[in-house]
Design a protein around this motif. Structure first.
Motif, short mmCIF file in Angstrom:
data_model
loop_
_atom_site.label_atom_id
_atom_site.label_comp_id
_atom_site.label_asym_id
_atom_site.label_seq_id
_atom_site.Cartn_x
_atom_site.Cartn_y
_atom_site.Cartn_z
N TYR A 83 -4.76 -3.76 -2.76
CA TYR A 83 -4.06 -4.90 -3.37
C TYR A 83 -3.60 -5.94 -3.70
O TYR A 83 -3.39 -6.68 -3.84
N ARG A 84 -3.78 -6.74 -1.76
CA ARG A 84 -3.84 -7.94 -1.57
C ARG A 84 -4.77 -8.32 -1.87
O ARG A 84 -6.40 -8.00 -1.44
N THR B 85 4.92 -1.13 1.69
CA THR B 85 5.59 -1.01 0.80
C THR B 85 5.74 0.02 0.30
O THR B 85 6.68 0.53 -0.33
N GLU C 155 -3.57 -10.34 13.05
CA GLU C 155 -4.63 -10.51 11.77
C GLU C 155 -4.33 -12.14 12.49
O GLU C 155 -3.25 -13.03 12.59
N THR D 124 -3.46 -1.96 0.99
CA THR D 124 -3.93 -0.80 0.36
C THR D 124 -2.19 -0.13 0.09
O THR D 124 -1.94 0.69 -0.49
N1 ATP Z 1 1.65 -1.03 -6.44
C1 ATP Z 1 1.49 -1.72 -5.64
N2 ATP Z 1 1.33 -2.75 -7.02
C2 ATP Z 1 0.75 -3.94 -6.80
N3 ATP Z 1 1.16 -4.43 -5.73
C3 ATP Z 1 1.42 -3.72 -4.40
C4 ATP Z 1 1.41 -2.45 -4.46
N4 ATP Z 1 1.34 -1.98 -3.58
C5 ATP Z 1 1.66 -2.80 -2.44
N5 ATP Z 1 1.23 -4.26 -2.79
C6 ATP Z 1 1.36 -5.64 -2.59
O1 ATP Z 1 -0.01 -5.37 -1.67
C7 ATP Z 1 0.39 -6.54 -0.52
C8 ATP Z 1 -0.33 -5.11 0.45
O2 ATP Z 1 0.98 -4.49 0.63
P1 ATP Z 1 1.49 -3.87 1.89
O3 ATP Z 1 1.41 -4.30 2.77
O4 ATP Z 1 2.24 -2.68 1.91
O5 ATP Z 1 0.21 -3.09 2.23
P2 ATP Z 1 -0.72 -2.63 3.89
O6 ATP Z 1 -1.05 -0.94 3.38
O7 ATP Z 1 0.90 -2.23 4.71
O8 ATP Z 1 -1.23 -3.59 4.49
P3 ATP Z 1 -1.09 -4.01 6.14
O9 ATP Z 1 -2.51 -2.48 5.84
O10 ATP Z 1 -2.51 -5.39 6.30
O11 ATP Z 1 -0.25 -3.83 6.54
C9 ATP Z 1 1.84 -7.07 -0.57
O12 ATP Z 1 1.49 -8.08 -1.76
C10 ATP Z 1 2.33 -5.90 -2.04
O13 ATP Z 1 2.83 -6.52 -2.35
#
Ligand code: ATP
Length: 656
Positions: free
Chosen positions: A399-400, A209, A593, A205
């Motif tokens: 987003y993933r 990022t 993971e 989500t």
């Molecule tokens: N606003 C956005 N627009 C487009 N892509 C995004 C956006 N935010 C995040 N992403 C993409 O989504 C993917 C997951 O983002 P991120 O690793 O920050 O998520 P996370 O919540 O930290 O995941 P996890 O809990 O699995 O570690 C990444 O590839 C990132 O580039």
């Protein structure tokens, strides 16, 4: 028979629980049976992950046909016992001569009550420290907090209140923010105004990022004010989670140049993560850390991922080590299982962060009674200023995108306990990468060759870093440790199977032996080895030993170190307590993971099954998910929440 001996003889108490009660009886033979039994249950409750014992719901802890005392009887006996302290105020230390504390309806072991009190007071201290540049209260609105603290902007407004010098950078970082409703932008902006920030959301989500961009903002803010860039720490409860977080931050930094962000700003961001134990500084053979209230961490911003995994003692110690005026940012997924050890701290903080009068769009509180709420709502607009100085933003959009695995719709159904929907999705076969083996609870029989091929291939390399990376491509996850579908019996069978393979890594008699390719799971914290509960390693013979047909003395167990490319070797005989890790429980897999996850639920109903367990298990998969379960067991699991007793929400909400 007394209640204590009933509990003891029926095998519900651990030796330790019973010994505590017996020691109180020895010190004062007149101690009522109800108090002795409650003391033993308070000790058992901690082992079951609770902060204290709730005498109103004993059957939640011990599921047996026992004639429990009424709540009133129990309460009266406890309240008048010399062993039970009842502090006047929640923020005062309870007297050291009473081993038990009765507070917020829970009976605590004193040590855990103190952890909870210290945690609550530490969180309030961090949240209360005034931002570097406090915002004026919006016109016409009383933004003063109910407890008289410094003004706080109304929830949800931060993105519109980014200070002018940062506005351009903010717009570059969050192009969507101008249109409003960008929760990622609001979370980042919130960090400018709040010192205690909670960013929650499911996998992918954008938590990392968002945090990366938030850190860029904080760096720019400090530099513009003519100061040094903030000292930033990235940490997580396990080495694997810390590594994953740092990797995500590095990936997020790479995307900054596409947004036109000055690389000089990003150069101040950390590129590595660390475990909480390493961050706090372990002291050999002691549970204390080098950093604490009197020797705080040398950081201005501490970002901690996988906060749902952090237990009460560790969170209390972390929070106390955060220096005055520093920021603490907690990231996590509130729908995951609570920490293995006592606490469910994240749920308590979330429950206190959500304003009871604010609208909430999702989950009901987990369980009843004093179990903490699960939190997990989207941005919660506050109807009035909260008393607990924390800002919580829940990121809901995933987003993933993975062409290989489409687990999100299933995760949503599981999270909300919608068993019919979950089953329909599973049976449809339309979710790519998701395989439902309905009614088949033995993947070692039905998919033997595929699984064995993975484990025997681990023995093809003698490079420890490569072997550890390969090992993560597949894992069997179980709900339970014991029983036919438990991790212990599956590991034993896998080792037997490996022993029988030609190329095999396994020895002739697998039980208890170390062999080339054996995966190990550490099951206790060892500060001396810097190996912690949940760490995974692999046994490998050295290059010379590989050619030999026996397991020569050159076999070492390799575990990840600070640098993922340089694992650390240990002599197997010198390791702290450990098991095999071909199969492991979902609890132990939190924060990790795996490419393929084979999630095996038990054949028979089990109280440990919950929607949080299934959700946590299936969200560990990166490329493929195989679920082995019957429809009835899946329904049973999704009908249950993983509940924990804790007084943290009350302490944080009431300021006590
Ligand atoms: N606003 C956005 N627009 C487009 N892509 C995004 C956006 N935010 C995040 N992403 C993409 O989504 C993917 C997951 O983002 P991120 O690793 O920050 O998520 P996370 O919540 O930290 O995941 P996890 O809990 O699995 O570690 C990444 O590839 C990132 O580039």
């Amino acid at each position: 028979m007394t209640l204590l001996s009933t509990l003891h003889r029926s095998g519900h108490l651990r030796t330790l629980d019973h010994a505590l009660a017996e020691s109180l009886r020895r010190l004062d033979p007149d101690t009522p049976d109800a108090v002795l039994a409650a003391a033993a249950l308070a000790s058992l409750a901690v082992a079951a992950g609770h902060a204290g014992f709730d005498p109103a719901q004993p059957q939640q802890l011990v599921d047996a046909p026992i004639d429990w005392p009424s709540h009133e009887t129990w309460h009266q006996a406890l309240a008048s016992s010399r062993w039970v302290a009842r502090p006047d105020a929640g923020d005062t230390e309870s007297p050291a001569d009473a081993p038990l504390v009765l507070e917020h309806g829970l009976l605590y072991l004193r040590r855990y009550r103190e952890y909870e009190r210290r945690l609550a007071s530490g969180l309030r201290r961090i949240g209360d420290s005034a931002p570097a540049a406090p915002l004026p209260p919006p016109a016409g609105e009383d933004a003063r907090r109910a407890d008289g603290g410094p003004p706080a902007p109304p929830a949800g407004d931060e993105a519109a209140q980014v200070p002018t010098p940062l506005a351009n950078l903010f717009a570059q970082l969050f192009p969507q923010a101008a249109t409003g409703g960008d929760l990622q932008a609001q979370a980042a902006a919130a960090a400018l105004h709040h010192h205690l920030l909670l960013v929650t959301g499911g996998p992918g989500t954008g938590k990392t990022t968002t945090i990366t961009r938030m850190l860029v903002l904080l760096v720019a803010q400090a530099l513009q004010a003519g100061g040094a860039p903030p000292r930033i720490a990235l940490a997580a409860p396990t080495g694997r989670a810390a590594e994953r977080m740092a990797e995500s931050v590095r990936n997020a930094v790479q995307t900054l140049s596409a947004l036109g962000i000055d690389p000089a700003l990003a150069s101040h961001l950390p590129t590595t993560g660390t475990t909480l134990h390493r961050l706090l500084g372990t002291i050999p053979d002691r549970p204390d850390f080098r950093h604490h209230a009197d020797n705080p961490l040398p950081f201005d911003v501490v970002v901690v991922d996988e906060a749902s995994m952090i237990d009460l003692p560790l969170m209390a110690k972390l929070v106390e080590a955060v220096p005055d005026g520093a920021r603490l940012v907690l990231l996590g997924d509130p729908d995951q299982l609570p920490s293995v050890e006592a606490g469910d701290v994240l749920a308590g903080i979330l429950a206190a962060a959500s304003n009871p009068r604010a609208t909430s769009d999702t989950s009901p509180a987990r369980g009843g009674g004093r179990a903490e709420g699960a939190g997990g709502g989207a941005l919660r607009p506050a109807a009035h200023a909260p008393t607990f100085p924390v800002r919580h933003i829940h990121l809901a959009r995933g987003y993933r995108q993975s062409a290989a695995l489409d687990v999100a719709p299933l995760a949503t159904a599981v999270r909300s306990g919608d068993a019919d929907r979950a089953l329909a999705l599973l049976r449809s076969g339309q979710l790519s990468g998701v395989h439902f083996h309905e009614g088949d609870t033995d993947p070692l029989q039905s998919h033997r060759d595929h699984l064995l091929a993975h484990w025997t291939a681990l023995a093809d390399t003698t490079d420890p870093a490569e072997a550890l990376a390969r090992a993560n491509r597949l894992r069997i996850l179980t709900a339970v440790r014991e029983g036919p579908q438990g991790a212990r019996s599956l590991n034993a069978r896998i080792e037997e199977l490996l022993a029988g393979t030609r190329r095999g890594a396994g020895p002739a008699s697998a039980a208890g032996r170390y062999f080339h390719g054996r995966l190990l799971l550490i099951t206790e914290n060892s500060y001396r080895h810097r190996l912690f509960n949940g760490d995974i390693g692999i046994c490998l013979r050295s290059e010379a030993g590989t050619a030999a047909h026996d397991d020569s003395g050159s076999l070492m167990a390799w575990f990840p170190g600070d640098d993922p490319h340089n694992p650390r070797p240990f002599h197997p005989a010198a390791l702290p307590a450990h098991d095999s890790a071909f199969a492991m429980t979902v609890h132990k897999a939190q924060g990790s993971e795996f490419g393929e996850v084979w999630l095996v639920l038990p054949e028979r109903p089990n109280r440990v099954l919950s929607r949080e367990l299934v959700y946590t298990g299936l969200t560990r998969a990166r490329d493929a998910l195989h679920l082995h379960a019957s429809a009835a067991i899946l329904k049973d699991a999704l009908a249950r929440h993983a509940t924990r007793w804790s007084g943290l929400r009350q302490r944080l909400s009431l300021g006590a």
